[in-house]
Design a protein around this motif. Structure first.
Motif, PDB file in Angstrom:
ATOM      1  N   ALA A   1      -5.617   7.648   6.199  1.00 26.62           N
ATOM      2  CA  ALA A   1      -4.888   7.778   4.932  1.00 26.62           C
ATOM      3  C   ALA A   1      -5.497   6.889   3.858  1.00 26.62           C
ATOM      4  CB  ALA A   1      -3.414   7.432   5.138  1.00 26.62           C
ATOM      5  N   VAL A   2      -5.837   5.657   4.242  1.00 28.60           N
ATOM      6  CA  VAL A   2      -6.426   4.725   3.277  1.00 28.60           C
ATOM      7  C   VAL A   2      -7.817   5.187   2.863  1.00 28.60           C
ATOM      8  CG1 VAL A   2      -7.270   2.363   2.962  1.00 28.60           C
ATOM      9  CG2 VAL A   2      -5.064   2.766   4.091  1.00 28.60           C
ATOM     10  N   LEU A   3      -8.609   5.629   3.825  1.00 30.34           N
ATOM     11  CA  LEU A   3      -9.970   6.090   3.518  1.00 30.34           C
ATOM     12  C   LEU A   3      -9.945   7.297   2.580  1.00 30.34           C
ATOM     13  CD1 LEU A   3     -11.523   5.766   7.082  1.00 30.34           C
ATOM     14  CD2 LEU A   3     -12.094   4.363   5.092  1.00 30.34           C
ATOM     15  N   THR A   4      -8.970   8.174   2.782  1.00 30.66           N
ATOM     16  CA  THR A   4      -8.830   9.337   1.905  1.00 30.66           C
ATOM     17  C   THR A   4      -8.538   8.898   0.476  1.00 30.66           C
ATOM     18  OG1 THR A   4      -8.056  10.729   3.721  1.00 30.66           O
ATOM     19  CG2 THR A   4      -7.536  11.458   1.488  1.00 30.66           C
ATOM     20  N   ASP A   5      -7.630   7.925   0.327  1.00 30.76           N
ATOM     21  CA  ASP A   5      -7.292   7.433  -1.011  1.00 30.76           C
ATOM     22  C   ASP A   5      -8.483   6.757  -1.676  1.00 30.76           C
ATOM     23  OD1 ASP A   5      -5.111   6.552  -3.069  1.00 30.76           O
ATOM     24  OD2 ASP A   5      -6.196   4.707  -2.552  1.00 30.76           O
ATOM     25  N   LEU A   6      -9.282   6.038  -0.884  1.00 31.92           N
ATOM     26  CA  LEU A   6     -10.433   5.335  -1.433  1.00 31.92           C
ATOM     27  C   LEU A   6     -11.639   6.248  -1.610  1.00 31.92           C
ATOM     28  CD1 LEU A   6     -10.231   1.983   0.564  1.00 31.92           C
ATOM     29  CD2 LEU A   6      -9.611   2.366  -1.826  1.00 31.92           C
ATOM     30  N   GLN A   7     -11.471   7.533  -1.226  1.00 29.07           N
ATOM     31  CA  GLN A   7     -12.531   8.529  -1.327  1.00 29.07           C
ATOM     32  C   GLN A   7     -13.769   8.123  -0.516  1.00 29.07           C
ATOM     33  OE1 GLN A   7     -13.146   9.204  -5.561  1.00 29.07           O
ATOM     34  NE2 GLN A   7     -11.277  10.402  -5.731  1.00 29.07           N
TER      35      GLN A   7
ATOM     36  N   ALA B   1       0.832  -1.208   0.000  1.00 34.02           N
ATOM     37  CA  ALA B   1       0.000   0.000   0.000  1.00 34.02           C
ATOM     38  C   ALA B   1       0.864   1.254   0.000  1.00 34.02           C
ATOM     39  CB  ALA B   1      -0.923  -0.011   1.215  1.00 34.02           C
ATOM     40  N   ALA B   2       1.987   1.201   0.734  1.00 36.30           N
ATOM     41  CA  ALA B   2       2.887   2.352   0.809  1.00 36.30           C
ATOM     42  C   ALA B   2       3.565   2.634  -0.524  1.00 36.30           C
ATOM     43  CB  ALA B   2       3.936   2.118   1.896  1.00 36.30           C
ATOM     44  N   ALA B   3       3.625   1.618  -1.374  1.00 32.86           N
ATOM     45  CA  ALA B   3       4.188   1.826  -2.707  1.00 32.86           C
ATOM     46  C   ALA B   3       3.183   2.486  -3.645  1.00 32.86           C
ATOM     47  CB  ALA B   3       4.633   0.487  -3.291  1.00 32.86           C
ATOM     48  N   LEU B   4       1.926   2.472  -3.247  1.00 36.12           N
ATOM     49  CA  LEU B   4       0.863   3.016  -4.095  1.00 36.12           C
ATOM     50  C   LEU B   4       0.394   4.404  -3.664  1.00 36.12           C
ATOM     51  CD1 LEU B   4      -1.307  -0.218  -4.445  1.00 36.12           C
ATOM     52  CD2 LEU B   4       0.297   0.708  -6.132  1.00 36.12           C
ATOM     53  N   ILE B   5       0.456   4.680  -2.351  1.00 40.25           N
ATOM     54  CA  ILE B   5       0.032   5.989  -1.848  1.00 40.25           C
ATOM     55  C   ILE B   5       1.079   6.505  -0.860  1.00 40.25           C
ATOM     56  CG2 ILE B   5      -2.396   5.336  -2.069  1.00 40.25           C
ATOM     57  CD1 ILE B   5      -2.505   5.226   1.006  1.00 40.25           C
ATOM     58  N   THR B   6       1.013   7.769  -0.540  1.00 38.32           N
ATOM     59  CA  THR B   6       1.910   8.346   0.456  1.00 38.32           C
ATOM     60  C   THR B   6       1.362   8.066   1.847  1.00 38.32           C
ATOM     61  OG1 THR B   6       2.543  10.122  -1.063  1.00 38.32           O
ATOM     62  CG2 THR B   6       2.990  10.462   1.291  1.00 38.32           C
ATOM     63  N   MET B   7       2.071   7.240   2.579  1.00 39.92           N
ATOM     64  CA  MET B   7       1.642   6.886   3.925  1.00 39.92           C
ATOM     65  C   MET B   7       2.188   7.893   4.941  1.00 39.92           C
ATOM     66  SD  MET B   7      -0.324   4.287   4.488  1.00 39.92           S
ATOM     67  CE  MET B   7      -1.005   2.857   3.629  1.00 39.92           C
ATOM     68  N   PRO B   8       1.395   8.269   5.952  1.00 34.57           N
ATOM     69  CA  PRO B   8       1.856   9.230   6.963  1.00 34.57           C
ATOM     70  C   PRO B   8       2.775   8.601   8.006  1.00 34.57           C
ATOM     71  CG  PRO B   8      -0.382   8.559   7.436  1.00 34.57           C
ATOM     72  CD  PRO B   8      -0.014   7.920   6.126  1.00 34.57           C
ATOM     73  N   VAL B   9       2.950   7.273   7.953  1.00 27.25           N
ATOM     74  CA  VAL B   9       3.823   6.587   8.909  1.00 27.25           C
ATOM     75  C   VAL B   9       4.752   5.657   8.149  1.00 27.25           C
ATOM     76  CG1 VAL B   9       2.138   6.701  10.779  1.00 27.25           C
ATOM     77  CG2 VAL B   9       2.165   4.714   9.262  1.00 27.25           C
ATOM     78  N   LYS B  10       5.833   5.296   8.805  1.00 22.47           N
ATOM     79  CA  LYS B  10       6.799   4.375   8.211  1.00 22.47           C
ATOM     80  C   LYS B  10       6.481   2.940   8.640  1.00 22.47           C
ATOM     81  CE  LYS B  10       9.191   7.742   6.417  1.00 22.47           C
ATOM     82  NZ  LYS B  10       9.174   7.971   4.948  1.00 22.47           N
ATOM     83  N   GLU B  11       7.151   2.002   7.992  1.00 17.13           N
ATOM     84  CA  GLU B  11       6.946   0.592   8.302  1.00 17.13           C
ATOM     85  C   GLU B  11       7.233   0.306   9.773  1.00 17.13           C
ATOM     86  OE1 GLU B  11       9.240  -3.559   7.252  1.00 17.13           O
ATOM     87  OE2 GLU B  11       9.007  -2.077   5.645  1.00 17.13           O
ATOM     88  N   ARG B  12       8.298   0.915  10.301  1.00 15.32           N
ATOM     89  CA  ARG B  12       8.653   0.655  11.709  1.00 15.32           C
ATOM     90  C   ARG B  12       7.600   1.200  12.671  1.00 15.32           C
ATOM     91  NH1 ARG B  12      12.063   4.760   9.991  1.00 15.32           N
ATOM     92  NH2 ARG B  12      11.762   6.780  11.033  1.00 15.32           N
TER      93      ARG B  12
END
Length: 331
Positions: free
Chosen positions: A138-144, A91-102
């Motif tokens: 973040a995901v909900l925003t991307d999915l509108q 998912a992080a490769a597809l959208i800008t995530m506000p958090v890192k994997e760690r």
């Protein structure tokens, strides 16, 4: 692998996580929070293409995901999907995530701890849920998707979990007064004959009852709101028809149990109390023993207003069950 289904599941899980947080049920908070986050991430991937959800090493899963199920050697129910961490990476490769994997580690570690070991560090519950909320938004925003609609009653406080918990406790005190329950009341201890059933530790029971008081207050509050929304302006006959449930529903999956019809304390409609059955030894004269059936009511469901009570303490809070020598609770 359906976006709509994954979104609906994620919403249910995250709402449960917030409810559990408000009653300090930290295990359930992180368990549902972790599951909900994983399902949301997978909903994002499925929106692009279902194949992004599956383990690429399993060819049958790829066949199902690409619409070629006719060629698969195993059924769709055995599709192998990726885990939560890999879902986040994709998912992080597809959208800008506000958090890192760690940053996701506290949530996944807590979720896995509860799921596999039955324990986690309670001190990390707040941080774990905060990450779940951040990723979810973040995901909900991307999915509108409409974020307030998704979070429902937690929309205004999801970004301030401490406030959410305080507000729930305040609402609990107010609502308890409204349903005739004194928040200062202490539960009664069971008194068992012949030591056949050991009484529960008083401190543990007290804490469980207090947690139930808060949970019930929140549930009653929102059941009342839902009832007003669904049935405002309707006649009693219309409400009765809308709340009708098939009386011969198959309940065999619940094992040996019985159901009793009980008036809902919120709306007055008939609801079901589910009681599990347990045969316990009963001491007779001259040292002989016989078996007697004891009822352990542990669930209430009102089909009209949606009130659900999930354990014996919650039933006791609303006076629908009480300690008894013939079982933990009798009604």
């Amino acid at each position: 692998m359906d976006t709509t289904g994954l979104l609906a599941s994620a919403q249910r899980q995250l709402i449960r996580a917030m409810s559990a947080w408000c009653t300090s049920d930290n295990d359930m908070a992180v368990l549902h929070g972790g599951i909900g986050t994983e399902h949301l991430l997978k909903a994002l991937l499925a929106a692009r293409h279902p194949s992004l959800l599956v383990d690429g090493r399993d060819f049958n899963s790829l066949l199902h995901a690409t619409g070629q199920s006719i060629y698969a050697a195993s059924p769709k129910t055995k599709v192998k999907t990726i885990g939560a961490l890999d879902a986040f990476k994709r998912a992080a490769a597809l959208i800008t995530m506000p958090v890192k994997e760690r940053d996701l580690d506290p949530l996944l570690t807590a979720r896995n701890g509860v799921a596999h070991l039955g324990a986690h560090d309670d001190a990390g519950t707040h941080d774990a849920l905060a990450i779940a909320v951040t990723v979810a938004d973040a995901v909900l925003t991307d999915l509108q998707e409409d974020i307030p609609t998704f979070w429902g009653q937690w929309a205004d406080t999801r970004l301030d979990l401490e406030r959410m918990q305080r507000d729930a406790q305040i609402a609990a005190q107010q609502a308890l007064k409204g349903v005739g329950v004194d928040a200062a009341d202490e539960p009664r201890m069971e008194e068992w004959e012949d030591g056949l059933l050991e009484p529960m530790d008083e401190e543990f029971r007290s804490k469980s009852f207090q947690a139930a008081q808060i949970a019930v207050a929140v549930k009653v509050r929102f059941a009342k709101k839902l009832y007003r929304v669904l049935y405002y302006g309707k006649t009693p006959e219309e409400i009765a028809r809308a709340a009708m449930v098939e009386p011969e529903a198959d309940r065999s999956e619940y094992g040996e149990c019985l159901y009793r019809s009980v008036k809902c304390p919120v709306c007055g409609a008939d609801g079901d109390v589910q009681a599990s059955l347990s045969n316990q030894p009963k001491r007779l004269k001259k040292g002989r023993k016989a078996r007697q059936s004891r009822e352990f009511p542990d669930y209430f469901d009102c089909y009209t207003c949606g009130l659900e009570l999930d354990n014996r303490y919650e039933l006791e809070v609303l006076g629908m069950a009480e300690p008894s020598e013939s079982g933990w609770f009798a009604y």
